[in-house]
Design an enzyme around this catalytic site. Structure first.
Site, PDB file in Angstrom:
ATOM      1  N   THR A 139     -14.437  -2.908  -6.574  1.00  0.00           N
ATOM      2  CA  THR A 139     -14.069  -4.257  -6.165  1.00  0.00           C
ATOM      3  C   THR A 139     -15.291  -5.162  -6.026  1.00  0.00           C
ATOM      4  O   THR A 139     -16.399  -4.679  -5.769  1.00  0.00           O
ATOM      5  CB  THR A 139     -13.329  -4.191  -4.806  1.00  0.00           C
ATOM      6  OG1 THR A 139     -13.202  -5.497  -4.274  1.00  0.00           O
ATOM      7  CG2 THR A 139     -14.093  -3.359  -3.785  1.00  0.00           C
ATOM      8  N   ASP A 140     -15.069  -6.468  -6.125  1.00  0.00           N
ATOM      9  CA  ASP A 140     -16.163  -7.415  -5.880  1.00  0.00           C
ATOM     10  C   ASP A 140     -16.507  -7.503  -4.388  1.00  0.00           C
ATOM     11  O   ASP A 140     -17.545  -8.042  -4.014  1.00  0.00           O
ATOM     12  CB  ASP A 140     -15.827  -8.813  -6.432  1.00  0.00           C
ATOM     13  CG  ASP A 140     -14.584  -9.448  -5.809  1.00  0.00           C
ATOM     14  OD1 ASP A 140     -13.906  -8.796  -4.990  1.00  0.00           O
ATOM     15  OD2 ASP A 140     -14.285 -10.610  -6.149  1.00  0.00           O
ATOM     16  N   GLU A 141     -15.636  -6.929  -3.535  1.00  0.00           N
ATOM     17  CA  GLU A 141     -15.889  -7.034  -2.092  1.00  0.00           C
ATOM     18  C   GLU A 141     -17.147  -6.267  -1.676  1.00  0.00           C
ATOM     19  O   GLU A 141     -17.685  -6.496  -0.601  1.00  0.00           O
ATOM     20  CB  GLU A 141     -14.677  -6.544  -1.292  1.00  0.00           C
ATOM     21  CG  GLU A 141     -13.431  -7.339  -1.631  1.00  0.00           C
ATOM     22  CD  GLU A 141     -12.337  -7.268  -0.580  1.00  0.00           C
ATOM     23  OE1 GLU A 141     -12.645  -6.962   0.577  1.00  0.00           O
ATOM     24  OE2 GLU A 141     -11.187  -7.543  -0.937  1.00  0.00           O
TER      25      GLU A 141
ATOM     26  N   TYR B 252     -13.044  -1.376   4.500  1.00  0.00           N
ATOM     27  CA  TYR B 252     -12.558  -1.173   3.123  1.00  0.00           C
ATOM     28  C   TYR B 252     -13.705  -1.313   2.131  1.00  0.00           C
ATOM     29  O   TYR B 252     -13.968  -0.414   1.321  1.00  0.00           O
ATOM     30  CB  TYR B 252     -11.448  -2.186   2.789  1.00  0.00           C
ATOM     31  CG  TYR B 252     -11.178  -2.300   1.295  1.00  0.00           C
ATOM     32  CD1 TYR B 252     -10.640  -1.234   0.577  1.00  0.00           C
ATOM     33  CD2 TYR B 252     -11.486  -3.476   0.589  1.00  0.00           C
ATOM     34  CE1 TYR B 252     -10.411  -1.325  -0.801  1.00  0.00           C
ATOM     35  CE2 TYR B 252     -11.255  -3.577  -0.781  1.00  0.00           C
ATOM     36  CZ  TYR B 252     -10.727  -2.495  -1.474  1.00  0.00           C
ATOM     37  OH  TYR B 252     -10.512  -2.592  -2.831  1.00  0.00           O
TER      38      TYR B 252
ATOM     39  N   LYS C 111     -15.549   1.462  -0.369  1.00  0.00           N
ATOM     40  CA  LYS C 111     -15.627   1.318  -1.833  1.00  0.00           C
ATOM     41  C   LYS C 111     -17.094   1.334  -2.273  1.00  0.00           C
ATOM     42  O   LYS C 111     -17.449   1.946  -3.280  1.00  0.00           O
ATOM     43  CB  LYS C 111     -14.942   0.021  -2.293  1.00  0.00           C
ATOM     44  CG  LYS C 111     -13.431  -0.015  -2.108  1.00  0.00           C
ATOM     45  CD  LYS C 111     -12.677   1.024  -2.932  1.00  0.00           C
ATOM     46  CE  LYS C 111     -12.677   0.733  -4.413  1.00  0.00           C
ATOM     47  NZ  LYS C 111     -11.796   1.703  -5.138  1.00  0.00           N
TER      48      LYS C 111
HETATM   49  P1  NAD Z   1      -2.579   0.027  -4.316  1.00  0.00           P
HETATM   50  O1  NAD Z   1      -2.820   0.113  -2.852  1.00  0.00           O
HETATM   51  O2  NAD Z   1      -1.483  -0.827  -4.825  1.00  0.00           O
HETATM   52  O3  NAD Z   1      -2.318   1.497  -4.909  1.00  0.00           O
HETATM   53  C1  NAD Z   1      -3.090   2.581  -4.513  1.00  0.00           C
HETATM   54  C2  NAD Z   1      -2.402   3.846  -5.013  1.00  0.00           C
HETATM   55  O4  NAD Z   1      -3.224   4.966  -4.665  1.00  0.00           O
HETATM   56  C3  NAD Z   1      -1.026   4.082  -4.408  1.00  0.00           C
HETATM   57  O5  NAD Z   1      -0.108   4.435  -5.408  1.00  0.00           O
HETATM   58  C4  NAD Z   1      -1.258   5.249  -3.438  1.00  0.00           C
HETATM   59  O6  NAD Z   1      -0.113   6.084  -3.276  1.00  0.00           O
HETATM   60  C5  NAD Z   1      -2.400   5.979  -4.116  1.00  0.00           C
HETATM   61  N1  NAD Z   1      -3.198   6.781  -3.162  1.00  0.00           N
HETATM   62  C6  NAD Z   1      -3.704   6.374  -1.973  1.00  0.00           C
HETATM   63  N2  NAD Z   1      -4.357   7.381  -1.385  1.00  0.00           N
HETATM   64  C7  NAD Z   1      -4.294   8.434  -2.248  1.00  0.00           C
HETATM   65  C8  NAD Z   1      -4.786   9.758  -2.207  1.00  0.00           C
HETATM   66  N3  NAD Z   1      -5.487  10.214  -1.152  1.00  0.00           N
HETATM   67  N4  NAD Z   1      -4.548  10.578  -3.247  1.00  0.00           N
HETATM   68  C9  NAD Z   1      -3.831  10.141  -4.326  1.00  0.00           C
HETATM   69  N5  NAD Z   1      -3.322   8.895  -4.405  1.00  0.00           N
HETATM   70  C10 NAD Z   1      -3.552   8.055  -3.365  1.00  0.00           C
HETATM   71  O7  NAD Z   1      -3.978  -0.378  -4.964  1.00  0.00           O
HETATM   72  P2  NAD Z   1      -4.266  -1.335  -6.220  1.00  0.00           P
HETATM   73  O8  NAD Z   1      -4.197  -2.742  -5.769  1.00  0.00           O
HETATM   74  O9  NAD Z   1      -3.472  -0.880  -7.369  1.00  0.00           O
HETATM   75  O10 NAD Z   1      -5.814  -0.996  -6.448  1.00  0.00           O
HETATM   76  C11 NAD Z   1      -6.227   0.010  -7.372  1.00  0.00           C
HETATM   77  C12 NAD Z   1      -7.731   0.111  -7.325  1.00  0.00           C
HETATM   78  O11 NAD Z   1      -8.315  -1.148  -7.645  1.00  0.00           O
HETATM   79  C13 NAD Z   1      -8.298   0.502  -5.961  1.00  0.00           C
HETATM   80  O12 NAD Z   1      -9.374   1.380  -6.165  1.00  0.00           O
HETATM   81  C14 NAD Z   1      -8.784  -0.807  -5.365  1.00  0.00           C
HETATM   82  O13 NAD Z   1      -9.854  -0.610  -4.473  1.00  0.00           O
HETATM   83  C15 NAD Z   1      -9.221  -1.542  -6.620  1.00  0.00           C
HETATM   84  N6  NAD Z   1      -9.171  -3.016  -6.507  1.00  0.00           N
HETATM   85  C16 NAD Z   1      -7.977  -3.649  -6.300  1.00  0.00           C
HETATM   86  C17 NAD Z   1      -7.947  -5.043  -6.235  1.00  0.00           C
HETATM   87  C18 NAD Z   1      -6.661  -5.793  -6.052  1.00  0.00           C
HETATM   88  O14 NAD Z   1      -6.715  -7.033  -5.994  1.00  0.00           O
HETATM   89  N7  NAD Z   1      -5.512  -5.152  -5.980  1.00  0.00           N
HETATM   90  C19 NAD Z   1      -9.139  -5.784  -6.332  1.00  0.00           C
HETATM   91  C20 NAD Z   1     -10.335  -5.096  -6.518  1.00  0.00           C
HETATM   92  C21 NAD Z   1     -10.335  -3.706  -6.636  1.00  0.00           C
END
Ligand code: NAD
Length: 359
Positions: free
Chosen positions: A147-149, A172, A176
């Site tokens: 993430t950019d965070e 968070y 990350k």
């Molecule tokens: P999300 O929260 O929608 O989905 C996360 C998924 O991971 C869920 O299906 C959950 O069941 C699964 N999960 C959680 N803990 C787990 C574990 N211990 N073992 C196996 N599965 C597990 O997240 P997202 O928004 O789809 O984000 C996906 C990735 O992208 C993450 O790594 C997040 O940090 C990164 N990200 C997301 C955003 C955003 O805007 N959504 C922005 C920047 C980075």
């Protein structure tokens, strides 16, 4: 047929990625390891429920035995690691699970992959930097989604580049950032073929209700107050989820080993503008007087626009003011461009939620 391990693909971004990826690459099979926490939802994977090249495994990325078993059973040839605890508010209330999943989980995956690829029966070491003619990339690769965070917060000007020092501010983003550092160390110490992508705020279909855009849409449609933190002036760069999926695909297949790529939509918006934009779209597509489920019990006057529901609430502790990504590197090196601007992407997103609203 190649088999790659995808983690966390019952969640928002991963469940958009799986159908995109399987359709584009008929020679790939994916093993999708997801714990189905509150954030994972099998409904998100309905499009691929009858697809033989999608193998869903319910389980924890921290479970080393399970991860080893999957590598051995399926001869995993690459990893794209999405799974994480992803909601900043939850990390403030309960940081422990963020360290467990995001740090220990990433370590477990990386270490099992390393042992399997570099020391295991497949002995990929010899052919490590050999180009794979079918994809143009190298095999096998560990791609970590971040993430950019991790870069902290910006003032009114400036952009995060891949060279910006890490300065995470929430549990968070700290978890990350830690996982990014572990990935980096496996590259530098063991020569593992890693890639990291750091993206901005995603939006689009299938996002969990807890996140900003679904929260705005859900509350507006129901006639509830639309909560906006502080003065609503916190700025994020918004990236349509399918643009992100295309960026991940490119970085996985064509990114240089050991590199980081920032992926952002060049769409900076503050939270108040986001809420107003969504309200305007709803006013046009489903005016309040035609919305049968609108129940304005909590407000005194029946409003003519959804915008009247916007309500400022106490700010999140440590709320970063502004994030913005410079995506020049992935644009120039890999030819990626965001196809959606915020106006086109948010219209598609609202339409997707409205289709489900009438069900
Ligand atoms: P999300 O929260 O929608 O989905 C996360 C998924 O991971 C869920 O299906 C959950 O069941 C699964 N999960 C959680 N803990 C787990 C574990 N211990 N073992 C196996 N599965 C597990 O997240 P997202 O928004 O789809 O984000 C996906 C990735 O992208 C993450 O790594 C997040 O940090 C990164 N990200 C997301 C955003 C955003 O805007 N959504 C922005 C920047 C980075």
């Amino acid at each position: 047929m190649k088999t790659i391990l995808l983690t966390g693909c019952a969640g928002f971004i991963g469940s958009n990625f799986v159908p995109y990826f399987l359709e584009k690459y008929p020679h790939y099979r994916v093993v999708n390891l997801d714990l189905l926490t509150y954030a994972g939802n099998m409904e998100n994977l309905k499009e691929v429920e009858n697809e033989e090249r999608h193998i869903f495994v319910k389980g924890n990325i921290c479970n080393r035995e399970l991860v080893e078993h999957l590598f051995e059973t399926y001869d995993i040839e690459g990893v794209i690691h999405f799974a994480a605890e992803s909601h900043v508010d939850n990390s403030i209330a309960n940081p422990g699970v963020f360290v467990e999943t995001n740090v220990n989980g990433t370590f477990t995956l990386l270490d099992v992959a390393y042992k399997h690829w570099m020391e295991g029966p497949f002995q990929y070491k010899e052919q490590y930097f050999v180009e794979d003619p079918s994809t143009g990339g190298t095999v096998p690769r560990f791609h970590h989604i971040s993430t950019d965070e991790v870069y902290g917060t910006l003032g009114e000007t400036g952009l995060f580049t891949e060279k910006t020092p890490y300065a995470p501010n929430s549990p968070y983003s700290a978890s990350k950032a830690s996982s990014d550092m572990i990935v980096r160390s496996y590259r530098h110490t063991y020569g593992m073929n890693t890639v990291i992508t750091n993206c901005s705020n995603n939006y689009g279909p299938k996002q969990h209700d807890e996140k900003l855009i679904p929260t705005i849409i859900r509350n507006a449609l129901a006639g509830n107050p639309i909560p906006i933190y502080g003065d609503g002036k916190n700025i994020r760069d918004w990236l349509y989820v399918l643009d992100h999926c295309r960026g991940i695909d490119l970085a996985y297949h064509e990114g240089k080993a050991g590199e980081t790529y920032n992926i952002g939509g060049r769409n900076e918006r503050d939270n108040l503008t986001i809420a107003r934009t969504i309200c305007k779209i709803l006013d046009e597509i489903l005016p309040i007087e035609k919305n049968e489920k609108f129940n304005p019990s909590s407000i005194i006057h029946h409003p003519s626009s959804y915008e009247s529901l916007i309500t400022f609430v106490k700010d999140r502790p440590g709320h970063d003011r502004r994030y913005a990504i410079d995506a020049t590197k992935i644009e120039n090196e890999l030819g990626w461009r965001a196809e959606e601007n915020f106006e086109s992407g948010i219209l598609k997103t609202v339409q997707w939620y409205l289709e489900r609203y009438h069900d």
